[in-house]
Write a protein that holds these residues in place. Structure first.
Motif, PDB file in Angstrom:
ATOM      1  N   ASN A  42       0.816  -1.214   0.000  1.00  0.00           N
ATOM      2  CA  ASN A  42       0.000   0.000   0.000  1.00  0.00           C
ATOM      3  C   ASN A  42       0.852   1.266   0.000  1.00  0.00           C
ATOM      4  O   ASN A  42       1.931   1.307   0.595  1.00  0.00           O
ATOM      5  N   SER A  44       0.196   5.880  -0.385  1.00  0.00           N
ATOM      6  CA  SER A  44      -0.793   6.961  -0.474  1.00  0.00           C
ATOM      7  C   SER A  44      -0.192   8.203  -1.104  1.00  0.00           C
ATOM      8  O   SER A  44       1.032   8.385  -1.121  1.00  0.00           O
ATOM      9  N   HIS A  45      -1.077   9.067  -1.593  1.00  0.00           N
ATOM     10  CA  HIS A  45      -0.650  10.322  -2.211  1.00  0.00           C
ATOM     11  C   HIS A  45      -1.709  11.389  -1.927  1.00  0.00           C
ATOM     12  O   HIS A  45      -2.912  11.136  -2.054  1.00  0.00           O
ATOM     13  N   GLU A  46      -1.256  12.552  -1.497  1.00  0.00           N
ATOM     14  CA  GLU A  46      -2.149  13.694  -1.271  1.00  0.00           C
ATOM     15  C   GLU A  46      -2.103  14.594  -2.508  1.00  0.00           C
ATOM     16  O   GLU A  46      -1.018  14.967  -2.960  1.00  0.00           O
ATOM     17  N   GLU A 112      -8.488   3.412  -3.099  1.00  0.00           N
ATOM     18  CA  GLU A 112      -9.351   4.224  -2.246  1.00  0.00           C
ATOM     19  C   GLU A 112      -9.155   5.679  -2.643  1.00  0.00           C
ATOM     20  O   GLU A 112      -8.022   6.167  -2.706  1.00  0.00           O
ATOM     21  N   SER A 128     -13.941   3.270  -1.640  1.00  0.00           N
ATOM     22  CA  SER A 128     -12.859   2.381  -1.224  1.00  0.00           C
ATOM     23  C   SER A 128     -13.119   0.929  -1.589  1.00  0.00           C
ATOM     24  O   SER A 128     -14.241   0.435  -1.479  1.00  0.00           O
ATOM     25  N   HIS A 173      -7.237  12.523  -1.226  1.00  0.00           N
ATOM     26  CA  HIS A 173      -6.310  11.534  -0.685  1.00  0.00           C
ATOM     27  C   HIS A 173      -6.522  10.240  -1.445  1.00  0.00           C
ATOM     28  O   HIS A 173      -7.647   9.741  -1.546  1.00  0.00           O
ATOM     29  N   CYS A 174      -5.449   9.695  -1.992  1.00  0.00           N
ATOM     30  CA  CYS A 174      -5.538   8.477  -2.809  1.00  0.00           C
ATOM     31  C   CYS A 174      -4.660   7.394  -2.196  1.00  0.00           C
ATOM     32  O   CYS A 174      -3.515   7.651  -1.824  1.00  0.00           O
ATOM     33  N   THR A 175      -5.213   6.188  -2.060  1.00  0.00           N
ATOM     34  CA  THR A 175      -4.441   5.032  -1.603  1.00  0.00           C
ATOM     35  C   THR A 175      -4.524   3.935  -2.656  1.00  0.00           C
ATOM     36  O   THR A 175      -5.610   3.627  -3.149  1.00  0.00           O
TER      37      THR A 175
END
Length: 426
Positions: A42, A44-46, A112, A128, A173-175
Motif C-alpha cells: 500500500n 498513499s498520495h495527497e 481508495e 474504497s 487523498h488516494c491510496t
C-alpha cells in the motif's frame, strides 16, 4: 550329488533378501509444507488542486494530473477532469481517475479515493475497495494508461457549494494497494551472518602501526598511516602520493592549520567510515564543546575531499545549533558550501526570540568580519520569518482576550542589523 541342491538353496536365499521390504505400521515418510501468501503493498498520495475555478472550461475529456507516485514498483497518477470525462454529461459532473503511469501488464490493485471535507467536520467523500468484500476480486489494469475511477464522481453544481471546496481549493487523498503473491516454504538455511567488521579491523591496523609507510607531523604530535588506505579514501592524498606530481616515496608529511586531535579524528574516519566517538579522540581542549570539534572536523573534511565525513559533520551541526554557536557555524557553512546547514542557521538566527542574543555573541562579530554578505541574507530570512509569524495574528481580533497584558512581545533588532549591513556594503 548333494552339492547342487545346496547351491540352489543358497540362490533362493539371495533372491528372498533382494525383495523390497514393506513399511512397518510405525514408519512414516517425511512431511513438508508450503503456503501461498496474497497481500497488498500500500501507498498513499495527497493531491491538492488550487485555483479550481480557473481549471473549469478546459473542455470535456481534458484533465489536470497529479505528480506521479510509486506504489508496489509501479508509477501512478491522479487525473481530474473539471468538465467531466464523458461528453454525454455536458460538464454536469467532475470526473476523477487513478491511472497506471508506468509500463505494466495485468497489474491487480485495490483503490481508495477520498475527497476531503475542509470544514473540519470529517464528512469526507470516500470510495474504497479496502473495507468491503470484492465480488470479482481486485481491479486489473491491463496496460500503461489503464484507469480506475468515476466519470460521475461529483455533480459540479453541488461540489461548488459544498465544504469540499474551500478558498477555490480541492484536496484529495488516494491510496493504492498493489496485489502481489509469494510462496513460502521451509527455510533451508538458518546461518546467522555477522555484520561487517571491516572498519574495526582497519582501525586496529591503524592503531597497531603495522606496515605503516608514512608519518604525519601535526603540531607537536605524529601519526603513522598507510598511503594506500589514505589514497583510496581521499583524492587529495591520492594526488599527493600517486598523482602526476606526487611522490610515492614520501615518508613524512608536515600538516599545518589542523589541530592534532582533529587530524586523528579524520584518520579514524578514513579507516572506519564512521564518525569517531569523543572518547576515541584525546588531546582536544576539554573546555571546548563537541560542537567546536565537529566544526574543525568539517573544515578538515572539505580540505581533504572527504565528502561523506563532511555531510556527517553538517548533520551533527544542524542538530546542535544554539545562540552561542549559530553565528560561527553559519560562517563555516558559507565558507565550505554547506547549503543545508546554512539554511538551518539562517532560520534559527532569524527567529525573534533568538536574534537579539545571537547579535551579542563573539561569533556574530566574527561573522560580520568574515562574511559580511551573509548579513543581507539574514535580513531577507528575518523578513520571511517575520511575515510568517504575523500571518496567524491577522485572524485574531485586536481586543482578543487570549493575549495577556503582562506579556510583551520580543522586539526584533532588525534596524540594528540593517545599519550594520549598510556600513559593511558601503
Amino acid at each position: 550329488m548333494a552339492c547342487p541342491n545346496i547351491l540352489m538353496a543358497n540362490l533362493d536365499t539371495d533372491r528372498a533378501e533382494t525383495k523390497p521390504r514393506s513399511l512397518s505400521p510405525n514408519q512414516e515418510t517425511p512431511s513438508s509444507s508450503s503456503r501461498s501468501v496474497n497481500e497488498t503493498v500500500n501507498g498513499s498520495h495527497e493531491y491538492t488542486i488550487k485555483g479550481y475555478s480557473l481549471a473549469k472550461g478546459m473542455g470535456t475529456g481534458k484533465y489536470i494530473q497529479s505528480d506521479t507516485f510509486t506504489v508496489g514498483g509501479y508509477d501512478w497518477a491522479i487525473y481530474f477532469y473539471p468538465d467531466g470525462k464523458n461528453p454525454e454529461d455536458s460538464s454536469v459532473y467532475v470526473s476523477v481517475f487513478i491511472a497506471l503511469a508506468s509500463e505494466g501488464t495485468d497489474v491487480r490493485a485495490l483503490f481508495e479515493l477520498t475527497l476531503l471535507d475542509q470544514s473540519g467536520k470529517g464528512k469526507h467523500k470516500v470510495h474504497s475497495h479496502f473495507d468491503r468484500a470484492l465480488e470479482s476480486g481486485p481491479y486489473t489494469l491491463k496496460y500503461r494508461g489503464s484507469m480506475w475511477g468515476y466519470k460521475r464522481f461529483f455533480k459540479r453544481s453541488t461540489l461548488e457549494c459544498s465544504d469540499f471546496l474551500k478558498d477555490d481549493c480541492l484536496a484529495m487523498h488516494c491510496t493504492v494497494g498493489v496485489v502481489g503473491s509469494r510462496t513460502e516454504g521451509p527455510k533451508r538455511c538458518s546461518v546467522t551472518v555477522p555484520p561487517s567488521d571491516m572498519g574495526q579491523s582497519l582501525k586496529t591496523l591503524l592503531r597497531s602501526g603495522t606496515a605503516t609507510d608514512v608519518t604525519f607531523e601535526v603540531g607537536d604530535e605524529t601519526f603513522k598511516a598507510h598511503k594506500l588506505v589514505l589514497a583510496a579514501r581521499s583524492p587529495v592524498f591520492r594526488a599527493q602520493f600517486f598523482g602526476l606530481v606526487g611522490d610515492p616515496n614520501m615518508d613524512k608529511v608536515v600538516t599545518e592549520d589542523v589541530e592534532p586531535s582533529v587530524f586523528k579524528a579524520m584518520l579514524l574516519f578514513m579507516y572506519s567510515d564512521e564518525l569517531p566517538d569523543a572518547n576515541e579522540v584525546s588531546g582536544f581542549d576539554s573546555s571546548c564543546s563537541s560542537t567546536v570539534m565537529v566544526q574543525h572536523l568539517l573544515a578538515a573534511s572539505d580540505r581533504f575531499g572527504l565528502d561523506r565525513l563532511k555531510f556527517l559533520c553538517e548533520a551533527k551541526l544542524c542538530e546542535a545549533v544554539t545562540t552561542d554557536t549559530v553565528a560561527t557555524t553559519l560562517a563555516l557553512a558559507e565558507q565550505h558550501s554547506c547549503s543545508q546547514l546554512k539554511t538551518v542557521c539562517l532560520k534559527y538566527a532569524a527567529k525573534p526570540g533568538n536574534l537579539g542574543a545571537v547579535m551579542q555573541t563573539e561569533g556574530f562579530a566574527y561573522l560580520e568580519e568574515s562574511c559580511p554578505s551573509l548579513l543581507s541574507e539574514l535580513l531577507e530570512t528575518i523578513a520571511v520569518v517575520d511575515d510568517e509569524s504575523r500571518q496567524p495574528s491577522k485572524k485574531r481580533h485586536p481586543n482578543s482576550s487570549n493575549i495577556s497584558p503582562n506579556i510583551v512581545p520580543d522586539e526584533v533588532p532588525v534596524d540594528a542589523i540593517a545599519r550594520r549591513t549598510r556600513r559593511r556594503l558601503q
